[in-house]
Design a protein around this motif. Structure first.
Motif, short mmCIF file in Angstrom:
data_model
loop_
_atom_site.label_atom_id
_atom_site.label_comp_id
_atom_site.label_asym_id
_atom_site.label_seq_id
_atom_site.Cartn_x
_atom_site.Cartn_y
_atom_site.Cartn_z
N TRP A 10 0.43 -1.28 -0.11
CA TRP A 10 0.08 -0.23 0.37
C TRP A 10 0.55 1.20 0.49
CZ3 TRP A 10 -4.86 0.70 -1.76
CH2 TRP A 10 -5.15 1.94 -1.22
N ASN A 11 1.85 1.34 1.37
CA ASN A 11 3.28 2.50 0.74
C ASN A 11 3.99 2.19 -0.43
OD1 ASN A 11 3.90 1.12 2.67
ND2 ASN A 11 3.29 2.90 4.60
N SER A 12 4.19 1.59 -0.76
CA SER A 12 5.42 0.99 -1.51
C SER A 12 5.29 1.62 -2.59
CB SER A 12 6.06 -0.15 -1.21
OG SER A 12 6.19 -0.28 0.27
N PHE A 13 4.16 1.15 -3.60
CA PHE A 13 4.11 1.46 -4.65
C PHE A 13 4.44 3.04 -5.19
CE2 PHE A 13 2.25 -2.78 -5.01
CZ PHE A 13 2.91 -3.53 -6.64
N SER A 14 4.60 3.26 -6.71
CA SER A 14 5.02 4.46 -6.31
C SER A 14 3.85 5.12 -6.67
CB SER A 14 5.53 4.55 -7.91
OG SER A 14 7.03 4.24 -8.09
N ASN A 15 2.62 4.45 -7.45
CA ASN A 15 1.21 4.79 -7.89
C ASN A 15 0.08 3.69 -7.59
OD1 ASN A 15 1.88 7.93 -8.46
ND2 ASN A 15 2.56 6.98 -10.19
N ILE A 16 -0.59 4.59 -6.78
CA ILE A 16 -1.81 3.27 -7.20
C ILE A 16 -3.20 3.82 -7.52
CG2 ILE A 16 -3.21 1.98 -5.34
CD1 ILE A 16 -1.24 1.29 -3.63
N ILE A 41 -0.66 10.62 1.48
CA ILE A 41 -1.14 10.38 2.41
C ILE A 41 -1.41 9.35 2.68
CG2 ILE A 41 -3.88 9.90 2.91
CD1 ILE A 41 -4.25 12.99 1.86
N ARG A 42 -1.49 7.92 1.04
CA ARG A 42 -1.06 6.70 1.57
C ARG A 42 0.17 6.20 1.54
NH1 ARG A 42 1.24 4.03 -2.99
NH2 ARG A 42 1.31 5.51 -3.95
N PHE A 57 -7.82 -2.05 -9.22
CA PHE A 57 -6.94 -1.04 -8.36
C PHE A 57 -5.39 -1.09 -9.39
CE2 PHE A 57 -8.86 -2.41 -4.75
CZ PHE A 57 -8.69 -1.54 -4.64
N THR A 58 -4.94 -0.15 -9.88
CA THR A 58 -4.31 0.07 -11.11
C THR A 58 -2.90 0.42 -10.15
OG1 THR A 58 -5.31 0.30 -12.75
CG2 THR A 58 -2.70 1.27 -13.07
N LEU A 59 -1.83 -0.22 -10.12
CA LEU A 59 -0.24 -0.30 -9.56
C LEU A 59 0.86 0.33 -9.68
CD1 LEU A 59 -0.80 -3.48 -7.37
CD2 LEU A 59 -1.80 -1.27 -7.08
N SER A 60 1.60 0.84 -10.03
CA SER A 60 2.56 1.19 -10.02
C SER A 60 4.23 1.39 -9.54
CB SER A 60 3.00 2.83 -11.93
OG SER A 60 3.31 3.86 -10.84
N TYR A 61 5.25 0.84 -10.10
CA TYR A 61 6.50 0.92 -9.40
C TYR A 61 7.60 1.88 -10.07
CZ TYR A 61 10.23 0.13 -6.82
OH TYR A 61 11.25 0.58 -5.61
N HIS A 62 8.29 2.10 -9.46
CA HIS A 62 9.67 2.99 -10.66
C HIS A 62 10.56 3.15 -9.14
CE1 HIS A 62 11.79 5.29 -12.52
NE2 HIS A 62 12.19 6.96 -11.95
N SER A 63 12.22 2.68 -9.93
CA SER A 63 13.12 3.30 -9.04
C SER A 63 13.40 4.03 -9.81
CB SER A 63 13.42 2.83 -8.16
OG SER A 63 14.78 2.22 -7.67
N MET A 64 14.81 5.17 -9.62
CA MET A 64 15.88 5.29 -10.42
C MET A 64 16.53 4.89 -10.34
SD MET A 64 16.83 9.04 -8.68
CE MET A 64 18.29 9.37 -8.39
N TYR A 65 16.57 3.80 -9.28
CA TYR A 65 18.58 3.12 -9.09
C TYR A 65 17.80 1.23 -10.00
CZ TYR A 65 18.98 6.71 -5.58
OH TYR A 65 18.44 7.57 -5.08
N LEU A 66 17.18 0.77 -10.03
CA LEU A 66 17.11 -0.56 -10.51
C LEU A 66 16.73 -0.24 -12.34
CD1 LEU A 66 16.85 -3.32 -9.42
CD2 LEU A 66 14.18 -3.27 -9.53
N ASP A 67 17.38 -1.06 -12.69
CA ASP A 67 17.62 -0.96 -13.92
C ASP A 67 17.64 -2.62 -14.35
OD1 ASP A 67 18.03 -0.45 -17.48
OD2 ASP A 67 19.99 0.24 -17.07
N LEU A 68 16.28 -3.17 -14.66
CA LEU A 68 16.24 -4.55 -15.42
C LEU A 68 16.78 -4.86 -16.87
CD1 LEU A 68 13.13 -5.40 -13.11
CD2 LEU A 68 15.19 -5.71 -12.29
N PRO A 69 16.47 -4.30 -17.18
CA PRO A 69 17.15 -3.93 -18.45
C PRO A 69 18.68 -4.28 -18.84
CG PRO A 69 15.80 -2.85 -19.53
CD PRO A 69 15.85 -3.08 -18.26
N THR A 70 19.94 -4.03 -17.69
CA THR A 70 20.90 -4.00 -17.48
C THR A 70 21.21 -5.45 -16.61
OG1 THR A 70 21.70 -2.19 -16.78
CG2 THR A 70 20.89 -2.20 -18.93
N TRP A 71 19.87 -5.60 -15.41
CA TRP A 71 20.39 -6.24 -14.48
C TRP A 71 21.10 -5.08 -13.34
CZ3 TRP A 71 15.95 -9.20 -14.20
CH2 TRP A 71 16.14 -10.14 -12.74
N SER A 72 20.84 -4.33 -13.39
CA SER A 72 22.04 -2.83 -12.37
C SER A 72 21.26 -2.12 -11.48
CB SER A 72 22.65 -2.26 -13.58
OG SER A 72 23.89 -3.18 -14.38
#
Length: 141
Positions: A10-16, A41-42, A57-72
């Protein structure tokens, strides 16, 4: 238990975005717009959330530190980019959403979890693991 990181969804996704029955949910692939006030608030909540089986529920998560295409892990202020294989070897990344109705203190035992979704990712290499002559499994041959 295998090594894992557990955070409240609930409070870890970027947007809900919560869509009521009869309304149109956000289009997947487009931005998932949640107001800044709603996010604040969330994220300040206790993490339990207001989940139900009526709304969508539509959920999104973003991290500028995790780059899955390069597994880095990238853009760390104290280190250069780090290859995730350094930590995980050839292990898969598995992202799960589950509830712990029989939670025993702070522990989440697999036998007690009720899973909603599980997604696995595997690094196939920067070329996607495909050979020059291969095509994608869903493309016409």
């Amino acid at each position: 238990d295998k090594a894992h990181i557990s955070v409240p969804a609930w409070n870890s996704f970027s947007n809900i975005v919560v869509t009521k029955p009869g309304d149109v949910p956000p289009t997947l692939g487009d931005d998932i717009d949640e107001s800044k006030e709603s996010v604040a608030i969330r994220k300040a909540s206790n993490g339990i959330g207001q989940w139900n089986t009526t709304d969508t529920f539509t959920l999104s998560y973003h991290s500028m530190y995790l780059d899955l295409p390069t597994w880095s892990v990238v853009k760390l202020p104290f280190a250069p980019s780090l290859d995730l294989r350094t930590f995980w070897g050839k292990s898969l990344l598995k992202i799960c959403m589950y509830d712990t109705p029989k939670q025993r203190g702070d522990k989440h035992f697999v036998r007690d979890n009720e899973y909603f979704v599980a997604i696995q990712a595997n690094f196939l290499g920067l070329d996607g693991g495909k050979k020059e002559e291969e095509s994608l499994p869903w493309s016409a041959r």
